[in-house]
Design an enzyme around this catalytic site. Sequence first.
Site, PDB file in Angstrom:
ATOM      1  N   LYS A  39      24.731  37.103 -56.926  1.00  0.00           N
ATOM      2  CA  LYS A  39      23.788  37.404 -55.741  1.00  0.00           C
ATOM      3  C   LYS A  39      23.352  38.972 -55.523  1.00  0.00           C
ATOM      4  CE  LYS A  39      24.354  33.364 -52.996  1.00  0.00           C
ATOM      5  NZ  LYS A  39      24.522  32.729 -51.727  1.00  0.00           N
ATOM      6  N   PRO A  89      17.814  33.380 -50.830  1.00  0.00           N
ATOM      7  CA  PRO A  89      17.556  33.571 -52.474  1.00  0.00           C
ATOM      8  C   PRO A  89      19.206  33.514 -52.833  1.00  0.00           C
ATOM      9  CG  PRO A  89      16.550  35.395 -51.306  1.00  0.00           C
ATOM     10  CD  PRO A  89      16.976  34.711 -50.341  1.00  0.00           C
ATOM     11  N   GLU A  90      19.289  32.858 -54.063  1.00  0.00           N
ATOM     12  CA  GLU A  90      20.566  32.520 -54.669  1.00  0.00           C
ATOM     13  C   GLU A  90      20.246  33.148 -56.216  1.00  0.00           C
ATOM     14  OE1 GLU A  90      21.788  28.644 -54.372  1.00  0.00           O
ATOM     15  OE2 GLU A  90      20.982  28.218 -52.292  1.00  0.00           O
TER      16      GLU A  90
END
Length: 417
Positions: A54, A2-3
């Site tokens: 993030k 995930p970014e």
Amino acid sequence: MPEGPELHLASLYVNKMCDGVVFTGPVRKSEVSKSPDVPFTCEAYRITAASRGKEVKLTLTPVKSDAPKQRVKAGQAALPMDIVFRFGMSGYFRFTSEDEVPKHAHLRFHSKEKPCRVLSFVDTRRFGSWQPNGTWQPVRGPCIMFDYKSFRENVVSHLSDRAFDRPICEVLLNQKYFNGIGNYLRAEILYRLNIPPFVPARTALEGLGSEDVYESDKHVKQEIEHSKTSDTTKRKVVKEEMGDLLRLCHTVPLEVVHLGGKGYDPEKADYSDFKAWLKCYYVDGMKSIRDHNGRTMWFTGDPGPMAPKDSKSKKAKKRTKTDDDHDYTNKKKLTRSRSEGTAKKKEVKKEIVTNTPKKDKVVCSKEARPKRIQPAKVNRPRREISSTARSRKSSSVESTEGGLLLFSLNEKESPLS
């Protein structure tokens, strides 16, 4: 992994699902998780979420009671608590009934309603983490999506740092300057600008100012369309806008956010639109190479002068899934045909050996092997026997009642007898 866009969509998901929901009791952690316990328990509280690069922050806010002068019970929280999450490789949030809590739910918040529902932080690979009473990490730079001006100023003002001596593809993963950029975003951004991934970062960023001259309240394209400039000027402005690396670090992630739940939807897991949006990352026909940190970089064309020498460029192999993708029948047939062919060859060889004369046989049998030569026997001269001894020998032969002949010969007879 995930970014920035995925973590922001996760915060939107929490705000949507927890809107109007009251939670109660302690925050429960799984036994296998190595992250810290969350020392928070309350009779009634609400949950809201926010994202920055993030990181995602959940805020647990106790609900004030309508009863006047009601004291907080011992051990109950009276003040809000912030929990900062980092998703690692596979983290996400999910809101389900109590009976449908996922297997890898490592932190759970239970609602006060009946039947009870649970907000879970799910992390299959357990690389994610959380920090109770946490704050945004100070080593991370401003958010590329929602703090664009500060992000741009932070990069431009530090171009003299040694970090920008490295290739641009590796600097884009430095969260001190590009908080929210990850592996697929860097590939898409550099691909759109046609920038080789392994050129010096300072070279790719030189000439960019701390202020975005093309930024306005309206979209740049709309501003150009309504302006009275010539077509040549319009094309020049669009080209310069598209060549601004820092601007694309801001706009490309927002495109993923605008995909909505189809970009991040743990309920349906529909990523078809996201895959269609990708133009470079893990796309057929693109090349890939590992950077100096071991991360795979996807690109097209020349990798650049700073590419690792011990790495080889590889094109993405096109793999078409068929109905018999896991059917090994053809392989078994091929193996069977090979074994049958080998058996036939052995039979032909055996037949040739059998029909070959012994002298022409290549493989000698046990009988055909040469016999061991025994030494020749020496014929010794016979000893002469005297007439007296011969007469005695004949007289020693006697007959018996059973018809058997008993033969006795005295080998040491005296010559005088």
